[in-house]
Design an enzyme around this catalytic site. Structure first.
Site, PDB file in Angstrom:
ATOM      1  N   TYR A 100       0.851  -1.192   0.000  1.00  0.00           N
ATOM      2  CA  TYR A 100       0.000   0.000   0.000  1.00  0.00           C
ATOM      3  C   TYR A 100       0.884   1.239   0.000  1.00  0.00           C
ATOM      4  O   TYR A 100       1.856   1.321   0.739  1.00  0.00           O
ATOM      5  CB  TYR A 100      -0.892   0.025   1.254  1.00  0.00           C
ATOM      6  CG  TYR A 100      -1.686   1.310   1.371  1.00  0.00           C
ATOM      7  CD1 TYR A 100      -2.981   1.386   0.862  1.00  0.00           C
ATOM      8  CD2 TYR A 100      -1.125   2.458   1.945  1.00  0.00           C
ATOM      9  CE1 TYR A 100      -3.694   2.580   0.925  1.00  0.00           C
ATOM     10  CE2 TYR A 100      -1.832   3.642   2.013  1.00  0.00           C
ATOM     11  CZ  TYR A 100      -3.119   3.688   1.510  1.00  0.00           C
ATOM     12  OH  TYR A 100      -3.835   4.860   1.554  1.00  0.00           O
ATOM     13  N   GLU A 183      -3.350   7.492  -4.221  1.00  0.00           N
ATOM     14  CA  GLU A 183      -3.225   6.214  -3.526  1.00  0.00           C
ATOM     15  C   GLU A 183      -3.037   5.059  -4.505  1.00  0.00           C
ATOM     16  O   GLU A 183      -3.692   5.013  -5.543  1.00  0.00           O
ATOM     17  CB  GLU A 183      -4.500   5.998  -2.703  1.00  0.00           C
ATOM     18  CG  GLU A 183      -4.497   4.751  -1.838  1.00  0.00           C
ATOM     19  CD  GLU A 183      -5.828   4.588  -1.115  1.00  0.00           C
ATOM     20  OE1 GLU A 183      -5.895   4.904   0.087  1.00  0.00           O
ATOM     21  OE2 GLU A 183      -6.805   4.158  -1.765  1.00  0.00           O
TER      22      GLU A 183
END
Ligand code: GDP
Ligand code: MN
Length: 361
Positions: A100, A183
């Site tokens: 992530y 993101e």
């Protein structure tokens, strides 16, 4: 405004962040051609503006020879209530590990916040709640144009190889695109290197014209009406309709509702100098939302006169109970006007919010 995955990936590509090969289609008949160079296994990803798309049935894996049928099936679905109008058809990556990487703004410290985790792919908020230590966090001052190498190393620990370039590209993109979130979840490790398997960019709504971006979503009729009246208006999920004046006061009202265990149905800032006409339109607009059980009006008189506000509330004449907190210019006059009907008046915002939350539950 949140960009769709394929739009965000297009930007990633321009910034040198590796993305899977793929193309967007608007109809199942285009699937065959779009996937002709993608290998034997493909992924079909619904381009819908919803969170939890994968879990909501928005992603299908398929053999390339069956891609038309898979596309037909996905176009026929609705993902968390949203129609599928376009699909990104991509090569299927061979994923060894999911990471992530996210960049956002920390409003409390007024800095840029970078987040990195070796346990990507999952809902990052859930991970943060359950295993906060699995996420590495780094604050940096927003004036930095580039990520300094030591900061990248602090965030990622220097692993896996190549992650540093991606962090630094994502940071540049975040700044240059006026993003409030950039993101990659998951950022995947494959035998061919690192790839952004998913892409999420939210551009600050105030920067859309500077960025040359148009709203990619039609406004709802209520949003159109709010725009006509010049209200700042956002629809939310709860049952307490909210009207305030000034963005700060209205946000504070929403915060207080949430802290008191309630859920706001909307954000509506009527702006400065609201007269009876504007207040009436605002109250009717909110009352027209089927989800709204009670209405909370929190206005500070300055340029805005409380007697005008009171007349506006009265003239709106809506069925829901209205909880009113009025303070400032002509306050007593405003209260006297509203005393004719059983509106509930409060001296403080805390009391008004508490009563509205109780009434709505
Ligand atoms: P989201 O649900 O909208 O966040 O969709 P994502 O694009 O993040 O995909 C969800 C999950 O699907 C990922 O975490 C992966 O596990 C899986 N996935 C997505 N693309 C691929 C791919 O190309 N290959 C493989 N094997 N899995 C994928
Ligand atoms: Mn994702």
């Amino acid at each position: 405004m949140r960009l769709l995955e394929f739009e965000a990936k297009e930007i990633f590509r321009r910034y040198g962040i590796p993305v899977p090969m793929g193309r967007v289609i608007a109809h199942p008949s285009e699937a065959d051609e779009a996937s002709s160079e993608l290998g034997d296994e493909v992924v079909l990803k619904a381009q819908v503006d919803v969170g939890g798309r994968g879990k909501g049935g928005g992603i299908l894996f398929s053999k390339r020879e069956r891609v038309s049928e898979a596309a037909k099936e996905l176009f026929g679905r609705s993902i968390r209530g949203v129609e599928v109008k376009s699909i990104l058809v991509e090569e299927r990556l061979e994923i060894a590990q999911e990471l992530y990487l996210g960049i956002t703004i920390d409003r409390s410290s007024r800095e840029v916040l970078l987040l990195f985790s070796r346990e990507g792919g999952v809902d990052i908020e859930a991970l943060a709640a359950e295993r906060s230590d699995a996420i590495r966090r780094l604050h940096i001052p927003p004036i930095l144009r580039e990520m300094p190498p030591f900061a990248i190393r602090e965030l990622t620990g220097g692993k896996p190889k190549g992650v540093g370039e991606i962090v630094s590209s994502l940071y540049r993109l975040f700044r240059e695109k006026d993003a409030i979130l950039a993101e990659i979840n998951p950022l995947v490790i494959t035998p061919k290197g690192l790839f952004a398997a998913d892409a999420k960019i939210i551009v600050d709504d105030n920067a859309l014209s500077r960025q040359g971006i148009q709203m990619n979503r039609a406004l709802t009729p209520r949003e159109q009406e709010a725009e006509r009246h010049g209200f700042s208006y956002v629809e939310l999920e709860g049952s307490i309709g909210v009207i305030g004046n000034g963005a700060g006061l209205t946000m504070a009202t929403l915060d207080l509702i949430a802290q008191s265990g309630g859920k706001a149905a909307n954000f509506l800032d009527v702006g400065g100098g609201a007269d009876r006409e504007r207040v009436m339109h605002a109250v009717r607009l909110i009352a027209g939302m089927p989800s709204v059980k009670v209405i909370l009006v929190n206005l500070l008189g300055g340029i805005t006169r409380c007697d005008e506000v009171a007349h506006g509330i009265l003239e709106a004449n809506v069925p829901q109970r209205i909880f009113v907190r009025l303070a400032g210019t002509n306050e007593e006059e405003g209260k006297r006007i509203l005393a004719v009907k059983d509106y509930t008046m409060f001296e403080t915002m805390e009391e008004a919010v508490k009563a509205a939350v109780e009434a709505a539950s």
